[in-house]
Design an enzyme around this catalytic site. Structure first.
Site, mmCIF file in Angstrom:
data_model
loop_
_atom_site.group_PDB
_atom_site.id
_atom_site.type_symbol
_atom_site.label_atom_id
_atom_site.label_comp_id
_atom_site.label_asym_id
_atom_site.label_seq_id
_atom_site.Cartn_x
_atom_site.Cartn_y
_atom_site.Cartn_z
ATOM 1 N N HIS A 11 29.694 29.523 40.275
ATOM 2 C CA HIS A 11 30.553 30.725 40.192
ATOM 3 C C HIS A 11 29.959 31.890 41.000
ATOM 4 O O HIS A 11 29.685 32.973 40.453
ATOM 5 C CB HIS A 11 30.781 31.141 38.728
ATOM 6 C CG HIS A 11 31.996 32.018 38.549
ATOM 7 N ND1 HIS A 11 32.818 31.971 37.458
ATOM 8 C CD2 HIS A 11 32.518 32.986 39.354
ATOM 9 C CE1 HIS A 11 33.792 32.871 37.583
ATOM 10 N NE2 HIS A 11 33.628 33.497 38.730
ATOM 11 N N ARG A 43 39.670 29.574 38.667
ATOM 12 C CA ARG A 43 38.990 29.480 37.377
ATOM 13 C C ARG A 43 38.907 28.004 36.996
ATOM 14 O O ARG A 43 39.776 27.212 37.371
ATOM 15 C CB ARG A 43 39.767 30.229 36.285
ATOM 16 C CG ARG A 43 39.659 31.740 36.373
ATOM 17 C CD ARG A 43 38.260 32.235 35.994
ATOM 18 N NE ARG A 43 38.177 33.679 35.960
ATOM 19 C CZ ARG A 43 37.680 34.435 36.959
ATOM 20 N NH1 ARG A 43 37.240 33.883 38.063
ATOM 21 N NH2 ARG A 43 37.611 35.746 36.820
HETATM 22 P P1 NDP Z 1 46.193 38.827 42.941
HETATM 23 O O1 NDP Z 1 46.826 39.287 41.661
HETATM 24 O O2 NDP Z 1 46.129 39.783 44.079
HETATM 25 O O3 NDP Z 1 46.978 37.535 43.473
HETATM 26 C C1 NDP Z 1 47.339 36.490 42.630
HETATM 27 C C2 NDP Z 1 48.214 35.497 43.403
HETATM 28 O O4 NDP Z 1 48.460 34.368 42.556
HETATM 29 C C3 NDP Z 1 49.579 36.072 43.787
HETATM 30 O O5 NDP Z 1 49.963 35.609 45.063
HETATM 31 C C4 NDP Z 1 50.508 35.490 42.715
HETATM 32 O O6 NDP Z 1 51.864 35.353 43.104
HETATM 33 C C5 NDP Z 1 49.866 34.129 42.523
HETATM 34 N N1 NDP Z 1 50.272 33.556 41.243
HETATM 35 C C6 NDP Z 1 50.075 34.037 39.988
HETATM 36 N N2 NDP Z 1 50.651 33.254 39.077
HETATM 37 C C7 NDP Z 1 51.235 32.243 39.762
HETATM 38 C C8 NDP Z 1 52.012 31.120 39.383
HETATM 39 N N3 NDP Z 1 52.314 30.883 38.106
HETATM 40 N N4 NDP Z 1 52.456 30.286 40.351
HETATM 41 C C9 NDP Z 1 52.174 30.536 41.658
HETATM 42 N N5 NDP Z 1 51.448 31.593 42.090
HETATM 43 C C10 NDP Z 1 50.995 32.425 41.146
HETATM 44 O O7 NDP Z 1 44.750 38.291 42.559
HETATM 45 P P2 NDP Z 1 43.420 38.232 43.483
HETATM 46 O O8 NDP Z 1 43.783 37.624 44.779
HETATM 47 O O9 NDP Z 1 42.751 39.547 43.489
HETATM 48 O O10 NDP Z 1 42.480 37.230 42.610
HETATM 49 C C11 NDP Z 1 42.895 35.933 42.321
HETATM 50 C C12 NDP Z 1 41.922 35.222 41.398
HETATM 51 O O11 NDP Z 1 40.743 34.818 42.098
HETATM 52 C C13 NDP Z 1 41.362 36.016 40.218
HETATM 53 O O12 NDP Z 1 42.307 36.151 39.170
HETATM 54 C C14 NDP Z 1 40.163 35.171 39.807
HETATM 55 O O13 NDP Z 1 40.567 34.165 38.898
HETATM 56 C C15 NDP Z 1 39.737 34.519 41.126
HETATM 57 N N6 NDP Z 1 38.438 35.032 41.589
HETATM 58 C C16 NDP Z 1 37.352 34.195 41.606
HETATM 59 C C17 NDP Z 1 36.127 34.622 42.088
HETATM 60 C C18 NDP Z 1 34.959 33.686 42.198
HETATM 61 O O14 NDP Z 1 33.848 34.135 42.487
HETATM 62 N N7 NDP Z 1 35.142 32.399 42.011
HETATM 63 C C19 NDP Z 1 35.928 36.003 42.552
HETATM 64 C C20 NDP Z 1 37.141 36.797 42.535
HETATM 65 C C21 NDP Z 1 38.336 36.328 42.048
HETATM 66 P P3 NDP Z 1 52.767 36.626 43.460
HETATM 67 O O15 NDP Z 1 52.227 37.100 44.791
HETATM 68 O O16 NDP Z 1 54.130 36.089 43.554
HETATM 69 O O17 NDP Z 1 52.537 37.647 42.371
HETATM 70 C C1 OXD Z 2 36.175 37.750 39.486
HETATM 71 C C2 OXD Z 2 35.055 36.791 39.508
HETATM 72 O O1 OXD Z 2 37.200 37.479 38.861
HETATM 73 O O2 OXD Z 2 33.960 37.171 39.985
HETATM 74 O O3 OXD Z 2 36.036 38.829 40.111
HETATM 75 O O4 OXD Z 2 35.229 35.649 39.110
#
Ligand code: NDP
Ligand code: OXD
Length: 310
Positions: free
Chosen positions: A273, A225
């Site tokens: 995005h 983000r």
């Molecule tokens: P998940 O919930 O599966 O994974 C999140 C990961 O982030 C986990 O490994 C988690 O750690 C880690 N994490 C969270 N907080 C912290 C922290 N404070 N310090 C270190 N690591 C942290 O999410 P997804 O993989 O499904 O999605 C991730 C993000 O990708 C979404 O929230 C969104 O913002 C972004 N996204 C962007 C898109 C785009 O088009 N640009 C499309 C889709 C998603 P732990 O494993 O220990 O819980």
């Molecule tokens: C998502 C995105 O969070 O598209 O899925 O950014």
């Protein structure tokens, strides 16, 4: 019969209606603001929902986010005790994997350099072909999407490391976690990929200090983000040469204002995005599974824990 309300500023309602009713033919699919008797609505499918819309549905059992990130949901508007489920979609994940593979390989194999040379009709082989196995790519966030990205990079042959909130053991991926793990994690990253959720703990993470911890000339990829990054710090690091390149898909303000320096900076590759997108066809099974899980008293996949923020 499930009554589902589609409350989204993202105009994909016909696709979702078709995909969901193909899986559950009896589904009553209603599109905001024409929700009929909103007391009948059991499930809401949301993306940046209209303020106040969810409050009109007193019998809601589950809210499913059309995005993997739930940072744009105003938590204070989520009815208490109604579980919120984030999107998990194989196509969404695949798109993110493709994006990162392309971004990393493009810089790793010096394509911008060769494109410049081609424009000048210059036969210049540049430096030696890089040693992939000795090139470290770091993935911040190794959940559903980041985990798939890390495994794909490992398959290509990179040295891959991951950084997460809690410890994870993933074969062939060096694990780091927590605030104390960040500096040692960043120290070797030629390419650093941010695919974190935006939470109070991750907001503003990519600041001047963070950038100073990367090897000089590293490549930053932000597909998490915009709120993860201090944009002025990225520009300063690019201008000074501390950062070699930035591939950016997400921004503080979207659409990115026309006057923003990112548009014209030679060190920036920018996309609006679109790193990936949920498709109705591939995301619909997750929505139906979430509704069924909640109805049957099971924990749905992708349940948001608001205490963690994701
Ligand atoms: P998940 O919930 O599966 O994974 C999140 C990961 O982030 C986990 O490994 C988690 O750690 C880690 N994490 C969270 N907080 C912290 C922290 N404070 N310090 C270190 N690591 C942290 O999410 P997804 O993989 O499904 O999605 C991730 C993000 O990708 C979404 O929230 C969104 O913002 C972004 N996204 C962007 C898109 C785009 O088009 N640009 C499309 C889709 C998603 P732990 O494993 O220990 O819980
Ligand atoms: C998502 C995105 O969070 O598209 O899925 O950014």
């Amino acid at each position: 019969m499930t009554v589902l309300g589609f409350v989204s500023t993202w105009d994909r309602a016909p696709d979702w209606k078709a995909a969901l009713t193909a899986l559950e033919p009896g589904l009553d699919f209603r599109i905001d603001p024409e929700l009929g008797d909103a007391r009948q609505i059991e499930a809401a499918l949301v993306w940046k929902p209209r303020p106040g819309a969810l409050a009109t549905m007193p019998n809601l059992k589950v809210i499913v986010s059309l995005g993997a990130g739930v940072d744009s949901l105003r938590r204070e508007e989520m009815p208490a005790d109604v579980p919120v489920v984030r999107m998990i979609d194989p196509q969404l994940t695949r798109g993110m994997v493709e994006y990162v593979l392309y971004a990393v390989l493009r810089q790793h194999r010096y394509f911008p350099f060769f494109e410049d040379k081609q424009r000048a009709s210059a036969w210049d082989q540049g430096g030696p072909v890089p040693d992939t196995a000795r090139t470290t790519v770091g993935v911040m966030g190794i959940g559903v999407i980041g985990g798939a990205i890390a495994r794909a990079l490992r398959e290509v042959g990179f040295a891959v490391r991951g950084w997460s909130r809690t410890p994870h053991a993933v074969e062939g991926i060096e694990g780091f976690h927590g605030a104390d793990g960040l500096a040692p994690f960043l120290a070797e990253c030629r390419h650093a990929v941010c695919v974190l959720p935006l939470t109070p703990a991750t907001r503003g993470l990519i600041d001047a200090r963070f950038l100073s911890l990367l090897p000089k000339g590293a490549h930053l990829i932000n597909i998490g983000r915009g709120g993860h990054a201090d944009e002025a710090a990225i520009l300063a690091a690019l201008d000074s040469g501390r950062l070699g390149h930035a591939t950016l898909d997400v921004f503080h303000q979207e659409p990115l204002p026309a006057e923003h320096r990112f548009w014209r900076h030679p060190g920036v590759t920018l996309t609006p995005h679109v790193a990936s997108l949920t498709l109705a066809r591939t995301g619909a099974p997750h929505v139906i599974a979430a509704v069924r899980a909640v109805r049957e008293g099971r924990r749905p996949d992708g349940l948001v824990d608001w205490a963690r923020g994701y």
